[in-house]
Design a protein around this motif. Structure first.
Motif, PDB file in Angstrom:
ATOM      1  N   SER A   1     -57.804  42.164  15.480  1.00 20.34           N
ATOM      2  CA  SER A   1     -57.939  43.419  16.003  1.00 20.34           C
ATOM      3  C   SER A   1     -56.813  44.023  16.837  1.00 20.34           C
ATOM      4  O   SER A   1     -56.467  45.093  17.113  1.00 20.34           O
ATOM      5  CB  SER A   1     -59.268  43.546  16.991  1.00 20.34           C
ATOM      6  N   ALA A   2     -56.554  42.922  17.954  1.00 17.62           N
ATOM      7  CA  ALA A   2     -55.382  43.347  18.786  1.00 17.62           C
ATOM      8  C   ALA A   2     -53.972  43.598  18.025  1.00 17.62           C
ATOM      9  O   ALA A   2     -53.514  44.626  18.495  1.00 17.62           O
ATOM     10  CB  ALA A   2     -55.248  42.199  19.689  1.00 17.62           C
TER      11      ALA A   2
ATOM     12  N   LYS B   1     -65.099  32.158  25.590  1.00 19.22           N
ATOM     13  CA  LYS B   1     -64.782  33.773  26.011  1.00 19.22           C
ATOM     14  C   LYS B   1     -63.518  33.901  27.126  1.00 19.22           C
ATOM     15  O   LYS B   1     -63.050  34.544  27.022  1.00 19.22           O
ATOM     16  CB  LYS B   1     -66.217  34.042  26.388  1.00 19.22           C
ATOM     17  N   ASP B   2     -64.156  32.802  28.300  1.00 21.37           N
ATOM     18  CA  ASP B   2     -62.999  32.935  29.251  1.00 21.37           C
ATOM     19  C   ASP B   2     -61.519  32.676  28.900  1.00 21.37           C
ATOM     20  O   ASP B   2     -60.517  33.374  29.425  1.00 21.37           O
ATOM     21  CB  ASP B   2     -63.291  31.818  30.189  1.00 21.37           C
ATOM     22  N   GLU B   3     -61.432  31.921  27.536  1.00 22.95           N
ATOM     23  CA  GLU B   3     -59.962  31.483  27.300  1.00 22.95           C
ATOM     24  C   GLU B   3     -59.469  32.841  26.469  1.00 22.95           C
ATOM     25  O   GLU B   3     -58.344  33.181  26.774  1.00 22.95           O
ATOM     26  CB  GLU B   3     -60.219  30.629  26.126  1.00 22.95           C
ATOM     27  N   LYS B   4     -60.490  33.410  25.896  1.00 23.69           N
ATOM     28  CA  LYS B   4     -59.906  34.854  25.205  1.00 23.69           C
ATOM     29  C   LYS B   4     -59.494  35.959  26.218  1.00 23.69           C
ATOM     30  O   LYS B   4     -58.672  36.569  25.903  1.00 23.69           O
ATOM     31  CB  LYS B   4     -60.893  35.294  24.303  1.00 23.69           C
ATOM     32  N   LEU B   5     -60.367  35.845  27.189  1.00 21.24           N
ATOM     33  CA  LEU B   5     -60.072  36.886  28.498  1.00 21.24           C
ATOM     34  C   LEU B   5     -58.976  36.940  28.770  1.00 21.24           C
ATOM     35  O   LEU B   5     -58.273  37.906  29.347  1.00 21.24           O
ATOM     36  CB  LEU B   5     -61.187  36.900  29.336  1.00 21.24           C
ATOM     37  N   ASN B   6     -58.398  35.735  29.056  1.00 24.27           N
ATOM     38  CA  ASN B   6     -57.041  35.180  29.606  1.00 24.27           C
ATOM     39  C   ASN B   6     -56.044  35.074  29.011  1.00 24.27           C
ATOM     40  O   ASN B   6     -54.782  34.768  29.152  1.00 24.27           O
ATOM     41  CB  ASN B   6     -57.334  33.905  30.387  1.00 24.27           C
ATOM     42  N   SER B   7     -56.378  35.247  27.546  1.00 27.88           N
ATOM     43  CA  SER B   7     -55.290  35.067  26.410  1.00 27.88           C
ATOM     44  C   SER B   7     -54.350  36.698  26.079  1.00 27.88           C
ATOM     45  O   SER B   7     -55.057  37.569  26.025  1.00 27.88           O
ATOM     46  CB  SER B   7     -56.014  34.691  25.220  1.00 27.88           C
ATOM     47  N   ILE B   8     -52.892  36.332  26.141  1.00 26.44           N
ATOM     48  CA  ILE B   8     -52.335  37.422  25.634  1.00 26.44           C
ATOM     49  C   ILE B   8     -52.542  38.032  24.493  1.00 26.44           C
ATOM     50  O   ILE B   8     -52.597  39.278  23.827  1.00 26.44           O
ATOM     51  CB  ILE B   8     -51.115  37.076  26.211  1.00 26.44           C
ATOM     52  N   GLU B   9     -52.864  37.071  23.310  1.00 24.88           N
ATOM     53  CA  GLU B   9     -52.881  37.439  22.106  1.00 24.88           C
ATOM     54  C   GLU B   9     -54.153  38.257  21.926  1.00 24.88           C
ATOM     55  O   GLU B   9     -54.107  39.052  20.820  1.00 24.88           O
ATOM     56  CB  GLU B   9     -52.897  36.195  21.123  1.00 24.88           C
ATOM     57  N   HIS B  10     -55.260  38.273  22.543  1.00 29.33           N
ATOM     58  CA  HIS B  10     -56.283  38.972  22.495  1.00 29.33           C
ATOM     59  C   HIS B  10     -56.362  40.270  23.282  1.00 29.33           C
ATOM     60  O   HIS B  10     -57.177  41.139  23.144  1.00 29.33           O
ATOM     61  CB  HIS B  10     -57.542  38.316  23.007  1.00 29.33           C
ATOM     62  N   THR B  11     -55.056  40.437  23.813  1.00 32.98           N
ATOM     63  CA  THR B  11     -55.338  41.596  24.787  1.00 32.98           C
ATOM     64  C   THR B  11     -54.095  42.765  24.433  1.00 32.98           C
ATOM     65  O   THR B  11     -53.006  42.583  23.941  1.00 32.98           O
ATOM     66  CB  THR B  11     -54.843  41.277  26.296  1.00 32.98           C
ATOM     67  N   ILE B  12     -54.426  44.098  24.788  1.00 30.95           N
ATOM     68  CA  ILE B  12     -53.214  44.971  24.547  1.00 30.95           C
ATOM     69  C   ILE B  12     -53.197  45.847  25.778  1.00 30.95           C
ATOM     70  O   ILE B  12     -54.068  46.065  26.498  1.00 30.95           O
ATOM     71  CB  ILE B  12     -53.595  45.762  23.119  1.00 30.95           C
TER      72      ILE B  12
ATOM     73  N   ASN C   1     -49.740  55.413  23.880  1.00 24.19           N
ATOM     74  CA  ASN C   1     -48.792  54.212  23.612  1.00 24.19           C
ATOM     75  C   ASN C   1     -49.399  52.679  23.726  1.00 24.19           C
ATOM     76  O   ASN C   1     -49.884  52.458  24.923  1.00 24.19           O
ATOM     77  CB  ASN C   1     -47.820  54.505  24.965  1.00 24.19           C
ATOM     78  N   ILE C   2     -49.494  52.242  22.613  1.00 24.30           N
ATOM     79  CA  ILE C   2     -50.347  50.868  22.757  1.00 24.30           C
ATOM     80  C   ILE C   2     -49.240  49.493  22.368  1.00 24.30           C
ATOM     81  O   ILE C   2     -48.504  49.689  21.282  1.00 24.30           O
ATOM     82  CB  ILE C   2     -51.379  50.823  21.583  1.00 24.30           C
ATOM     83  N   GLN C   3     -49.216  48.757  23.110  1.00 22.83           N
ATOM     84  CA  GLN C   3     -48.270  47.737  22.903  1.00 22.83           C
ATOM     85  C   GLN C   3     -48.761  46.426  23.609  1.00 22.83           C
ATOM     86  O   GLN C   3     -49.809  46.413  24.106  1.00 22.83           O
ATOM     87  CB  GLN C   3     -46.958  48.079  23.591  1.00 22.83           C
ATOM     88  N   ALA C   4     -48.099  45.391  23.098  1.00 20.15           N
ATOM     89  CA  ALA C   4     -48.526  43.959  23.919  1.00 20.15           C
ATOM     90  C   ALA C   4     -48.248  43.833  25.248  1.00 20.15           C
ATOM     91  O   ALA C   4     -47.266  44.391  25.699  1.00 20.15           O
ATOM     92  CB  ALA C   4     -47.773  42.882  23.015  1.00 20.15           C
TER      93      ALA C   4
END
Length: 307
Positions: free
Chosen positions: A160-161, A96-107, A179-182
């Protein structure tokens, strides 16, 4: 044979018989002594009690061994289950911590109506096919706590991201379009080595942030004077209008552009420039100073330091 001889013979016979009887009686006594049991009644009682005690102790030991043999496997199984659960919990928390710090999982989302709540933003993504939200990082105003209109959303799945960026960008929430982007790559920590940008032509002013809140103009001047000559009143700290408390950033103006170049290059190296022991971020500033900029005493900077 005379009478005296007869009497002496009789005396000898009686002596022999008496000595024989005496020896027989001594032998019988010795036999009796050998046959007598030397153990007393108390000794017999103690030996019996001792045998019973040892027998009971052996039975108790056997019972305890039996109980231990039946309990040991159960304890081992319980410990194994507990260890397995702990390992699974640690693995899930690490994932979970890895996902929270991952750019791929974030928008990154902006354009959120100011009267919306986090629940409204969450319902928007859930209703549009992105329900696996792990975390929402919405920026808020400090005084009212209302949303400032932008923030980050972290999803459990990368799909989902990607869907939110490709399908939901431009959709309206309330009366505004989102406006949604990476998200951008996170910047390095202050003090780490970075590559400075090219200096604008003739630029002699540096923008400085991550300043200690208790740092004065003199503290900043002392830290930056190694880079070059600073003009009179060239250190300006942004402060709160009413409390005059530092906002943590400011400006340093050198007499020559070489001073600004040296400051930016020094801060870009590992360790960088430090003010009161704290590493600061330094960049070129190309904007004009506001006329309302005030000094630490609350006076207008333009009147205190006329060019």
């Amino acid at each position: 044979m005379t009478t005296a001889d007869v009497k002496s013979k009789k005396r000898k016979r009686t002596r022999k018989s008496k000595s024989k009887e005496f020896h027989d009686s001594d032998d019988e006594k010795v036999d009796k002594v050998d046959k007598v049991d030397t153990t007393s009644p108390n000794d017999n009682l103690e030996s019996d009690e001792k045998d019973d005690y040892e027998k009971g102790r052996d039975e108790k030991d056997e019972a305890e061994e039996g109980v231990n043999n039946t309990l040991k496997p159960k304890r081992k199984r319980k410990r194994k289950r507990k260890k397995k659960n702990v390992e699974e919990t640690d693995a899930s928390a690490f994932e979970k911590d890895e996902k929270l710090n991952s750019i791929e999982h974030t928008i990154y989302v902006e354009g959120i109506p100011f009267d919306c709540t986090e629940e409204d933003v969450k319902d928007f993504f859930i209703s549009n096919g992105c329900p696996d939200i792990l975390e929402m990082r919405m920026s808020r105003w400090q005084d009212t706590g209302r949303l400032r209109g932008f923030g980050h959303v972290v999803f459990d799945e990368v799909s989902s991201a990607k869907k939110a960026i490709s399908d939901l960008n431009g959709k309206n929430l309330g009366k505004r379009y989102l406006n949604i982007q990476a998200p951008k790559q996170p910047r390095k920590s202050y003090g780490d080595a970075v590559t400075p940008r090219e200096q604008p032509e003739g630029c002699s002013v540096c923008f400085v942030k991550n300043l200690p809140y208790d740092a004065t103009e003199d503290d900043i001047h002392e830290a930056f004077q190694i880079c070059g000559r600073i003009i009179e009143g060239g250190v300006r700290v942004a402060r709160n209008f009413s409390t005059r408390q530092s906002k943590g950033f400011g400006y340093v103006e050198f007499k020559n552009p070489e001073g600004a170049l040296s400051a930016v290059q020094r801060s870009a190296k590992s360790g960088g420039l430090r003010v009161l022991g704290r590493p600061v971020f330094v960049d070129y500033d190309e904007g004009r100073m506001r006329g309302s900029f005030k000094t630490q005493d609350g006076r207008l900077w333009s009147k205190e330091h006329k060019k």
